[in-house]
Every structure is written in structure tokens, then in C-alpha cells.
Design a protein around this motif. Structure first.
Motif, mmCIF file in Angstrom:
data_model
loop_
_atom_site.group_PDB
_atom_site.id
_atom_site.type_symbol
_atom_site.label_atom_id
_atom_site.label_comp_id
_atom_site.label_asym_id
_atom_site.label_seq_id
_atom_site.Cartn_x
_atom_site.Cartn_y
_atom_site.Cartn_z
ATOM 1 N N ILE A 157 86.088 44.016 42.875
ATOM 2 C CA ILE A 157 87.415 43.747 43.435
ATOM 3 C C ILE A 157 87.302 43.440 44.927
ATOM 4 N N GLY A 158 86.443 44.189 45.620
ATOM 5 C CA GLY A 158 86.246 43.933 47.052
ATOM 6 C C GLY A 158 85.695 42.544 47.293
ATOM 7 N N LYS A 159 84.737 42.132 46.448
ATOM 8 C CA LYS A 159 84.168 40.788 46.599
ATOM 9 C C LYS A 159 85.232 39.729 46.367
ATOM 10 N N ILE A 160 86.077 39.942 45.350
ATOM 11 C CA ILE A 160 87.130 38.966 45.029
ATOM 12 C C ILE A 160 88.127 38.880 46.186
ATOM 13 N N ILE A 161 88.551 40.055 46.695
ATOM 14 C CA ILE A 161 89.509 40.067 47.804
ATOM 15 C C ILE A 161 88.900 39.392 49.030
ATOM 16 N N GLY A 162 87.634 39.689 49.299
ATOM 17 C CA GLY A 162 86.964 39.049 50.433
ATOM 18 C C GLY A 162 86.921 37.541 50.277
ATOM 19 N N LEU B 125 89.002 35.700 48.539
ATOM 20 C CA LEU B 125 90.357 35.170 48.697
ATOM 21 C C LEU B 125 90.755 35.112 50.165
ATOM 22 N N VAL B 126 90.358 36.139 50.929
ATOM 23 C CA VAL B 126 90.678 36.150 52.365
ATOM 24 C C VAL B 126 89.984 34.987 53.062
#
Length: 50
Positions: A18-23, A25-26
Motif C-alpha cells: 500500500i505504501g508503494k502504491i501511495i508513493g 500515486l503521489v
């Protein structure tokens, strides 16, 4: 100069994914903002110059 964070493992479960995905997207959002700003600036300059 020492690294502020220890090297992280390749897999840490759902939170890591999830952190990788959010990163991602940012980063994509920032890239889109930069591209949009450059496009708007180009259009403004183009209309002002003509």
C-alpha cells in the motif's frame, strides 16, 4: 554520511504494498501538476506573444 533509514526488505506485507502504491500515486500526481503548469505557462506565453 550515514543513511537515515536502514535498508528495507523487499516484502513487508500489505502495508508495504500500500505504501508503494501511495508513493507511486503521489509521484504521478506531482508529475501531472508539473506537466499541467508547464502546459498552462506555454499557452499563456504563446497567446501573449502572438
Amino acid at each position: 554520511m550515514t543513511a537515515l533509514l536502514p535498508p528495507e526488505p523487499n516484502n513487508q506485507g500489505p502495508a508495504y504494498v500500500i505504501g508503494k502504491i501511495i508513493g507511486g500515486l503521489v509521484l504521478a500526481g506531482l508529475g501531472a501538476v508539473v506537466v499541467s503548469a508547464l502546459a498552462a505557462l506555454t499557452i499563456i506565453i504563446w497567446r501573449w506573444a502572438l
